[in-house]
Structures are given as structure tokens and as C-alpha cells.
Design a protein around this motif. Sequence first.
Motif: not given
Lengths: 218, 218
Positions: A122, A148-151, A145-146
Amino acid sequence: MKIKVIKDILSANKQIAERNRRLLDSNGVFALNLMSSPGAGKTSLIIETIKRLRGKVRIGVIEGDISSSLDAEKISKERVPVIQINTGGECHLDANMTSPALDNLSLGEIDLLLIENIGNLVCPAEFELGEHKKVLLLSIPEGDDKPYKYPLMFHIADVVLINKIDLLPYLEFDLEGFSRAVKRINQNTEIFQISCTTGQGIEAWISWLVTNMHHPAH
Amino acid sequence: MKIKVIKDILSANKQIAERNRRLLDSNGVFALNLMSSPGAGKTSLIIETIKRLRGKVRIGVIEGDISSSLDAEKISKERVPVIQINTGGECHLDANMTSPALDNLSLGEIDLLLIENIGNLVCPAEFELGEHKKVLLLSIPEGDDKPYKYPLMFHIADVVLINKIDLLPYLEFDLEGFSRAVKRINQNTEIFQISCTTGQGIEAWISWLVTNMHHPAH
């Protein structure tokens, strides 16, 4: 009000980062900011990179950790200069912490500086350190999926290394879907599949690194 | 000056967390704060827990993510109430974000609330949400050095789950050394080895959970 404060912090950070970058440039040092989740393999990548470039490129390392110096000790065994930054609780490095670390390195004797950030997908994305390129390490066990979660992290990465590719047979990870998702966020980023354990893909990474060192285009 | 500001934030957070906890208590809801690195398996653990307790314990979920709702969508397939919190860049949940999520759940119809924090081993450790117990999930591929590198997270954890234990044959991970390091930081924490893929150790986790729900001792 809160947003104002954050903007001021980021703007102050950017100024110090630019000063760091000028200092690096004037010494002919090419610097990378290595970012990832905890345990994705940043230290292993640094050690592999040192081994492959030994005798060809003079490497220095800045190790960011909250409180320990375990990784710095591992890396110092490779006989390269290492400076440890302990953030004392902060979840990211910033340009202000990086500055005294630069002052403590003999920059004239270094061609390549590897800066290992705190393990965190982050906040490190928001703070430039003065680096020339941002390297994002993502490992197979973390899942596909990272992006999408940490664009933001994928948005700012100049290169994405998919590490622990040797674990692919044991885990579900959609390599094509992952790469498509990364490219949707950041079409300029380059993606390499690597394994610091088996050595797979490390040559391609080293080749990217050496090419960018010589044609930094920043 | 900076430390002063952080203390004020943490103290304000603590007050709101206590209000959240009173609200949960008055509705007979037992709440867990699930924390881990990105990709350690928090969502898989929630889904396994829902499956094992279906028909016995009424579960609700609060999903913390920076911007996506992927995990909330996965969990809603299990037919339990899910509230998504998008932090919009913040690297942790806090009590203030949790409060409106609680207002949007029918707390009278829930026995157990699972709160999935942002994937991050640093800042979530500093912000109570109003939970009764803190669960730290650590996965085998992350490596056994994490207690040294993220000591606060291990210090505050009531229980440490070592997930992806099925990957142990493929990776170097010193289970005994890890457990010793955890106990040195926090001798009261309980440690379980689990795999959400094979089901190993899930019974022991469920048993810990049910015991603590009925004798919360908070």
C-alpha cells in the motif's frame, strides 16, 4: 483538512526525492526501489542480483525494515555495502529517511543502488525515494487477484516480477489473467516470471536491469 | 510534534473502538479482527469458517479493501451478510470506518462477526476496531522470519494461524524456530497450523473459536 495534510507530506517528500535523485545522478548511480508484500522475496532477489553482477557492476544496498536488521546481515555476507534504515513503526520508506542513508554510502564507488522497501503493497507506492525505476515483486502464493486489490502499486511499477514461479504446479494462479489485469492498469510495465530458488527467468531480469542502467531514460 | 498527532489519532480511535465493542456486546456479537499480509488466505479462512459453522453459528462479515469488492463477492456466495469497506487508499481499517459498517449489519441476527482487515502486517496492528480477539494469519511461503520483522503484529495477536501448511514440503520454513520466536514476543498467543486447501487443522481453529465465543473473557 486531512487530505490537505497528506498532500503537503507527499509534496514535501517529492522535493526531497528529487534532491536524492540529483545526488545519485551526479554520482552516476542508478537506483531501484524494490517493493512487495512481506515475504515475496525482495532480499532473495537482491542476493541473486548481486551474485549475477559480481565483478561487472558495483552494487550498494539500502535495507528498509521496521525494527530488525536480519536482511541487512544476510546481504552483507555478499560483501557489498549495506545501510540499514529502521523506520521504527512506519510502514514505508520515504525520501527523508533515504537521504541520510545515501550520505552514509560511498556513492562514487557504486553503480547500482538497490533499495529494499518495507514489505507492504500500500503506502510505499505513494512515496518516491529518488529512485530511477520502481520494481514490484509479486509471488505466486499471494494469488492472481492483487492488481485488483492494490491498483496503485501496479500503476506505478516500471517492472513487475512474478517470483516463486517454481511453486506454480502446487497453486492456482492464472498467469495470463494476471498479466492482462496488470497491463490494463499499466500498459507500459514489463512483466517477468522468475524464481530466486531455481534461477528461472533471472537472466531476463538481469538483462532488463543492465539495459535500463545504460539507457535510463528518466 | 508528529508523535503527538499520532497519539491523538490512536487515542480517538480507541474511544470509537470501545463504543463499537459495547454495541457488539449489547447485541451478543463476538467479533474477530483478521489480519495478514496480502494473499495469506484471510478470505479463504473466512469461507472455511462459514462452511464449518453453517447452521450452528450465525456469521456476518465486514470486508476491508482499498478499492475492490472481489472478496466481498466471493463471501456473499456463502449466503451470509457482508458489508464492504473501501478505505480509498488507507492501508488499514480503523474504528471510525468500522462504525458505519456495524450500523449496516443486523447485529441482532449475528453471533459471530469476522472483520477482514487490509492485507498489511504493519498499521492494522495499531488500530483497534472494537473486536474481541485479534487473529493473525501467516502463510508458509512468507517465511519464518516475520516475527522479527513485524514484532508489533505478533505482540498484539491473540492467535496466530500458520496457513498453507500443505506447502511445507516445497519450502524452507522452520516451524519450531518460528513458534519459539512468536512465543518470545507474546507468550499468551496460541498457534495453529492450518491449510484452507486440505482442511488440515481447521477443526482445531473452529474449536478455539467456539470456545472463545462462549467464554470471551474480555
